[in-house]
Motif scaffolding. Structure first.
Motif, short mmCIF file in Angstrom:
data_model
loop_
_atom_site.label_atom_id
_atom_site.label_comp_id
_atom_site.label_asym_id
_atom_site.label_seq_id
_atom_site.Cartn_x
_atom_site.Cartn_y
_atom_site.Cartn_z
N GLY A 91 14.36 -1.42 60.86
CA GLY A 91 13.47 -1.06 61.96
C GLY A 91 13.29 -2.21 62.93
O GLY A 91 13.30 -2.03 64.15
N PHE A 92 13.11 -3.42 62.37
CA PHE A 92 12.97 -4.63 63.19
C PHE A 92 14.22 -4.85 64.03
O PHE A 92 14.15 -5.07 65.25
N SER A 93 15.38 -4.77 63.40
CA SER A 93 16.65 -5.09 64.07
C SER A 93 16.97 -4.10 65.17
O SER A 93 17.28 -4.49 66.31
N VAL A 94 16.92 -2.81 64.85
CA VAL A 94 17.30 -1.81 65.86
C VAL A 94 16.29 -1.77 67.00
O VAL A 94 16.66 -1.58 68.17
N GLY A 95 15.01 -2.01 66.69
CA GLY A 95 13.99 -2.01 67.74
C GLY A 95 14.17 -3.14 68.73
O GLY A 95 14.15 -2.93 69.95
N TRP A 96 14.35 -4.36 68.22
CA TRP A 96 14.51 -5.51 69.12
C TRP A 96 15.84 -5.47 69.86
O TRP A 96 15.93 -5.85 71.02
N LEU A 97 16.91 -5.02 69.20
CA LEU A 97 18.21 -4.92 69.88
C LEU A 97 18.14 -3.93 71.04
O LEU A 97 18.66 -4.19 72.12
N TYR A 98 17.49 -2.79 70.80
CA TYR A 98 17.39 -1.77 71.85
C TYR A 98 16.52 -2.27 72.99
O TYR A 98 16.83 -2.05 74.17
#
Length: 455
Positions: A91-98
């Motif tokens: 959740g952290f990774s996909v949220g910040w990448l997007y």
């Protein structure tokens, strides 16, 4: 254990018509009106097949995302789904990448719109136009979510009207109904090397050129959480968007390659302008400039909205500074909007000052991030679908087709696109820089996970 932070509620000011038009207009942008010329130049008439393949991948991703969002609507959409399915790190990774993807691309849109406006009013410098656009859309997003919805509704309506008018005029020209035109037949589809002049490799190159034009559909599932009936709203928006978008994209490409020899197409030049010129529409270039201008401002508005809601959702789950949770009286996350627009301003300044160095590296760093985000959406859906069937089957109001086979097929297709990009000299830097950016975010997520477990 990771506990979400309490947050003030977001507004529910978006109506079904807002979401439907956001779903339809969200991906109709400069990538289609101008960027499609590069795809035609490498694939010829085979670009129709390229758009069918790229559109099919995007359609499958949207169906997966629609299934999860209808069952579990959330302002963080796929970031929340990834956390529930794969763990906090996902959740952290996909949220910040997007979020990073949106605020960087926002600079491209603002600069592109400013260049067009500068052509109309050379006395106003390009940076001043950027400032005007950023201020106007920041104010609109700070005021209320209804303002965002209204802007997007009318922007999308104009883009859809432009596409439909193009399709009608194009078909009339194909059949020789317009004045001073004669039926063209199939000569442009079968001549100049045939329908697939560059063979399968040309179609593949076309897919690489056009697949990222479908980015932006995801915002509709983020926006659904701020509607009166999120479950019904996201289901209807996803159902109506996917097949109509394929109709707009594939239909207009078929008209273009039927009317004009594909060898006359040049990257960077709008094939839509070329077609309108060829059938005698006066001021075709200026008309398309207006449409592209609107498309860029629409994308800027949608990206500012999507990035603010994504970072708000991250803060809600303890993955971003808690201060971003403050909302205004109308349920607008003003601090999240300002944080997103602040980074957007930085991106714009870098694009104006160092377009071929610093900003180019940032752009490459998000070049393939969309595919990484889509892959995590597919992996999340694989895990969540079985959990939902087991725990709350009644919430599966919108189901992924042929589960799990088409989910795995979409994942395989995304993997193939990434591998092919590695073998393409022009696309390789995007994959490598995006992989580097993703690795950094994953490393930060891993460190946070380890610290949480120790505590």
């Amino acid at each position: 254990m990771h506990e979400p932070l309490p947050a003030e509620p977001l507004s529910h000011g978006l109506k079904q018509r807002h979401l439907t038009m956001l779903g339809l207009g969200g991906v109709i942008g400069a990538g289609l009106f101008v960027g499609s010329g590069a795809g035609i130049a490498v694939a010829g008439p085979g670009i129709v097949v390229s758009y069918l393949i790229a559109g099919a991948i995007a359609m499958l991703v949207m169906r997966m995302l629609g299934e999860m969002s209808a069952a579990m609507p959330a302002s963080g959409s796929f970031s929340v789904h990834a956390e529930r399915a794969l763990g906090r790190w996902a959740g952290f990774s996909v949220g910040w990448l997007y979020w990073f993807l949106l605020v960087v691309v926002l600079a491209v849109e603002a600069t592109g719109a400013a260049k067009i406006a500068n052509g109309w009013a050379p006395g106003v410098p390009q940076w001043a136009w950027v400032l005007i656009f950023m201020v106007v859309f920041t104010a609109a997003n700070l005021a209320s979510v209804k303002n965002f919805g209204e802007f997007e509704f009318w922007f999308a309506a104009l883009k859809i009207f432009a596409i439909l008018a193009f399709l009608v005029l194009g078909l009339l020209a194909v059949f020789g109904v317009l004045p001073d035109t004669s039926a063209v037949g199939l000569s442009n589809l079968t001549g100049q090397g045939g329908f697939l002049p560059a063979g399968v490799s040309g179609v593949v190159s076309g897919v690489l050129a056009v697949i990222f034009a479908f980015g932006g559909l995801e915002v509709v599932t983020i926006a659904a959480a701020e509607s009166d009936d999120p479950v019904r709203a996201v289901g209807r928006a996803v159902r109506s968007a996917v097949w109509r978008i394929l109709f707009f994209y594939v239909g207009s490409m078929l008209v273009i390659v039927t009317l004009l020899p594909w060898t006359s197409m040049k990257p960077g030049q709008s094939p839509y302008v070329a077609v309108l010129d060829s059938i005698g529409i006066p001021s075709a270039g200026q008309i398309m400039n207006i449409v592209v201008f609107v498309a860029l401002l629409s994308a800027l508005n949608a990206n500012l909205y999507g990035s603010s809601r994504m970072i708000f959702s991250l803060a809600e789950r303890g993955e971003a500074p808690r201060g971003l949770l403050r909302t205004a009286g109308g349920g607008v996350p003003r601090r999240a909007v300002l944080a997103s627009v602040a980074f957007g301003f930085v991106s714009v300044l870098l694009n104006l000052k160092w377009p071929d160095s610093v900003f180019l590296y940032m752009l490459n760093a998000v070049g393939a991030v969309l595919l990484f985000v889509w892959a995590l959406i597919a992996l999340s859906q694989l895990r969540l679908r079985r959990r939902i069937e087991r725990e709350a089957p009644e919430t599966l109001t919108l189901k992924m087709w042929a589960f799990p086979y088409l989910t795995w097929a979409a994942l395989a297709a995304m993997g193939a696109v990434l591998v092919l990009m590695l073998f393409d000299s022009s696309a390789r830097p995007q994959v490598l820089w995006s992989a580097g950016a993703t690795a950094v975010v994953l490393a930060v997520a891993g460190v946070r996970e380890l610290r949480t477990r120790r505590v």
